[in-house]
Motif scaffolding. Sequence first.
Motif, PDB file in Angstrom:
ATOM      1  N   TYR A 113      72.220  86.874  35.228  1.00 27.04           N
ATOM      2  CA  TYR A 113      73.601  87.358  35.161  1.00 27.04           C
ATOM      3  C   TYR A 113      74.085  87.394  33.706  1.00 27.04           C
ATOM      4  O   TYR A 113      74.747  88.361  33.290  1.00 27.04           O
ATOM      5  CB  TYR A 113      74.505  86.464  35.995  1.00 27.04           C
ATOM      6  CG  TYR A 113      75.966  86.796  35.837  1.00 27.04           C
ATOM      7  CD1 TYR A 113      76.515  87.895  36.489  1.00 27.04           C
ATOM      8  CD2 TYR A 113      76.787  86.026  35.014  1.00 27.04           C
ATOM      9  CE1 TYR A 113      77.841  88.223  36.320  1.00 27.04           C
ATOM     10  CE2 TYR A 113      78.117  86.352  34.849  1.00 27.04           C
ATOM     11  CZ  TYR A 113      78.641  87.450  35.506  1.00 27.04           C
ATOM     12  OH  TYR A 113      79.957  87.775  35.329  1.00 27.04           O
ATOM     13  N   ARG A 114      73.754  86.361  32.932  1.00 25.49           N
ATOM     14  CA  ARG A 114      74.177  86.341  31.525  1.00 25.49           C
ATOM     15  C   ARG A 114      73.580  87.526  30.763  1.00 25.49           C
ATOM     16  O   ARG A 114      74.263  88.155  29.950  1.00 25.49           O
ATOM     17  CB  ARG A 114      73.770  85.024  30.870  1.00 25.49           C
ATOM     18  CG  ARG A 114      74.637  83.839  31.253  1.00 25.49           C
ATOM     19  CD  ARG A 114      74.443  82.692  30.274  1.00 25.49           C
ATOM     20  NE  ARG A 114      73.055  82.252  30.265  1.00 25.49           N
ATOM     21  CZ  ARG A 114      72.570  81.290  31.026  1.00 25.49           C
ATOM     22  NH1 ARG A 114      73.371  80.666  31.874  1.00 25.49           N
ATOM     23  NH2 ARG A 114      71.302  80.936  30.950  1.00 25.49           N
ATOM     24  N   GLU A 115      72.314  87.814  31.022  1.00 26.02           N
ATOM     25  CA  GLU A 115      71.681  88.952  30.352  1.00 26.02           C
ATOM     26  C   GLU A 115      72.388  90.258  30.730  1.00 26.02           C
ATOM     27  O   GLU A 115      72.600  91.129  29.885  1.00 26.02           O
ATOM     28  CB  GLU A 115      70.202  89.021  30.733  1.00 26.02           C
ATOM     29  CG  GLU A 115      69.366  87.887  30.157  1.00 26.02           C
ATOM     30  CD  GLU A 115      67.914  87.978  30.586  1.00 26.02           C
ATOM     31  OE1 GLU A 115      67.573  88.950  31.305  1.00 26.02           O
ATOM     32  OE2 GLU A 115      67.129  87.087  30.216  1.00 26.02           O
ATOM     33  N   MET A 116      72.743  90.395  32.023  1.00 29.46           N
ATOM     34  CA  MET A 116      73.412  91.611  32.464  1.00 29.46           C
ATOM     35  C   MET A 116      74.779  91.755  31.806  1.00 29.46           C
ATOM     36  O   MET A 116      75.150  92.849  31.354  1.00 29.46           O
ATOM     37  CB  MET A 116      73.550  91.603  33.992  1.00 29.46           C
ATOM     38  CG  MET A 116      74.199  92.860  34.558  1.00 29.46           C
ATOM     39  SD  MET A 116      74.264  92.859  36.361  1.00 29.46           S
ATOM     40  CE  MET A 116      75.344  91.440  36.655  1.00 29.46           C
ATOM     41  N   TYR A 120      75.996  94.803  29.348  1.00 28.42           N
ATOM     42  CA  TYR A 120      77.127  95.684  29.616  1.00 28.42           C
ATOM     43  C   TYR A 120      78.254  95.481  28.607  1.00 28.42           C
ATOM     44  O   TYR A 120      78.991  96.421  28.301  1.00 28.42           O
ATOM     45  CB  TYR A 120      77.636  95.475  31.042  1.00 28.42           C
ATOM     46  CG  TYR A 120      76.829  96.228  32.070  1.00 28.42           C
ATOM     47  CD1 TYR A 120      76.954  97.608  32.191  1.00 28.42           C
ATOM     48  CD2 TYR A 120      75.933  95.571  32.895  1.00 28.42           C
ATOM     49  CE1 TYR A 120      76.212  98.310  33.120  1.00 28.42           C
ATOM     50  CE2 TYR A 120      75.175  96.265  33.832  1.00 28.42           C
ATOM     51  CZ  TYR A 120      75.322  97.631  33.932  1.00 28.42           C
ATOM     52  OH  TYR A 120      74.570  98.320  34.847  1.00 28.42           O
ATOM     53  N   THR A 121      78.392  94.260  28.103  1.00 26.32           N
ATOM     54  CA  THR A 121      79.384  94.032  27.050  1.00 26.32           C
ATOM     55  C   THR A 121      79.027  94.836  25.815  1.00 26.32           C
ATOM     56  O   THR A 121      79.880  95.486  25.193  1.00 26.32           O
ATOM     57  CB  THR A 121      79.465  92.539  26.701  1.00 26.32           C
ATOM     58  OG1 THR A 121      79.802  91.797  27.877  1.00 26.32           O
ATOM     59  CG2 THR A 121      80.525  92.290  25.640  1.00 26.32           C
ATOM     60  N   LEU A 164      83.579  96.096  32.934  1.00 30.14           N
ATOM     61  CA  LEU A 164      83.585  94.797  32.274  1.00 30.14           C
ATOM     62  C   LEU A 164      84.426  93.790  33.053  1.00 30.14           C
ATOM     63  O   LEU A 164      84.045  92.623  33.204  1.00 30.14           O
ATOM     64  CB  LEU A 164      84.121  94.949  30.846  1.00 30.14           C
ATOM     65  CG  LEU A 164      83.867  93.778  29.889  1.00 30.14           C
ATOM     66  CD1 LEU A 164      82.382  93.480  29.795  1.00 30.14           C
ATOM     67  CD2 LEU A 164      84.430  94.079  28.524  1.00 30.14           C
ATOM     68  N   CYS A 165      85.548  94.239  33.571  1.00 22.59           N
ATOM     69  CA  CYS A 165      86.413  93.360  34.356  1.00 22.59           C
ATOM     70  C   CYS A 165      85.692  92.891  35.614  1.00 22.59           C
ATOM     71  O   CYS A 165      85.740  91.713  35.969  1.00 22.59           O
ATOM     72  CB  CYS A 165      87.699  94.084  34.730  1.00 22.59           C
ATOM     73  SG  CYS A 165      88.797  93.153  35.822  1.00 22.59           S
TER      74      CYS A 165
END
Length: 327
Positions: A113-116, A120-121, A164-165
């Motif tokens: 999840y952190r990588e995703m 996307y950020t 992002l939200c």
Amino acid sequence: MFKEYLKMHRKGILLFCVYCGLFALVFGLYHLPVAAVGYAAALCLFVQIIVTAVDYGRFCGRHKRLLQLQNEITVTLEHAPAPENLTEQDYQELLQLLFQRGRELSEEKEAGYREMVEYYTLWVHQIKTPIAAMRLLLQGMEAPERQALTEELQRVEQYVEMVLCYLRMEGNSSDYVIKEYDLDEILKQAVRRHASAFIGKKISLNYEPTKVRVVTDEKWLFFVLDQILSNALKYTHKGSITISMEKPKTLCIRDTGIGIAPEDLPRIFERGYTGPNGREDKRASGIGLYLCRRICDDLNHRIFVTSVPGEGTEVRLDLKNVELEIE
């Protein structure tokens, strides 16, 4: 709990009764005093009551420790009661293996999840550059084409922010900064963002300054207001949009659009639900109002929607959140 304890030991109780019956039968066949069996059974029963009381106390203690462990099992198994027999030891070893595997899967999921989110950020920040460049290029175009393209570009920006939200909300992380803000300043930002859409669709805006201050997060409340105004403009083809305040702190945004069918109202905050109106608009994602509800819940606001098909929709935001503290 005592019933469960008796149920667990029902075999032992049954065997005790059977043994007493067998002793009584044998004593009767040999014409021995049956009362002796009663005395022995009474003494055994007395001893058993004492042993049962002690064992039941230990049973209750272990039960309470296991209940506490239910709240801690995602973190540690250190407080698990010591096994009393080989079967309990086997179960605890199995539980330990499952616990370790669960931790490994949780860590793998969190890392993924952190990588995703990082990807996307980075994508959001990268795509803002061509969006800004397109805005500069649009300034040199003729008015009719510029207005239409500006509105579509604004939709792109809105969808980028929504991505992002959504990722932040689904990851149970947020950057809320709770303070007291001037509601009119947040409203004016949202209205200015949609100014070209108001002008292009010739929708009149009836805005009454609220003159109130609310305890909230400016960025996330702006996102909610932006989504509400965007939906109002999307489904209002003529007429007006009215922004007003009702006492004590209920913000009302009304439009004269196509409205929402009564059977769709209970589901408009579901993730991915678009309804007939959304299915006609192929770009509808069914995520906007879902995120609005999630954000309002986190900010201790409440959001309500009422609508009459063919007459319009009213969104009400209850902003009185006395439980939040000002930083």
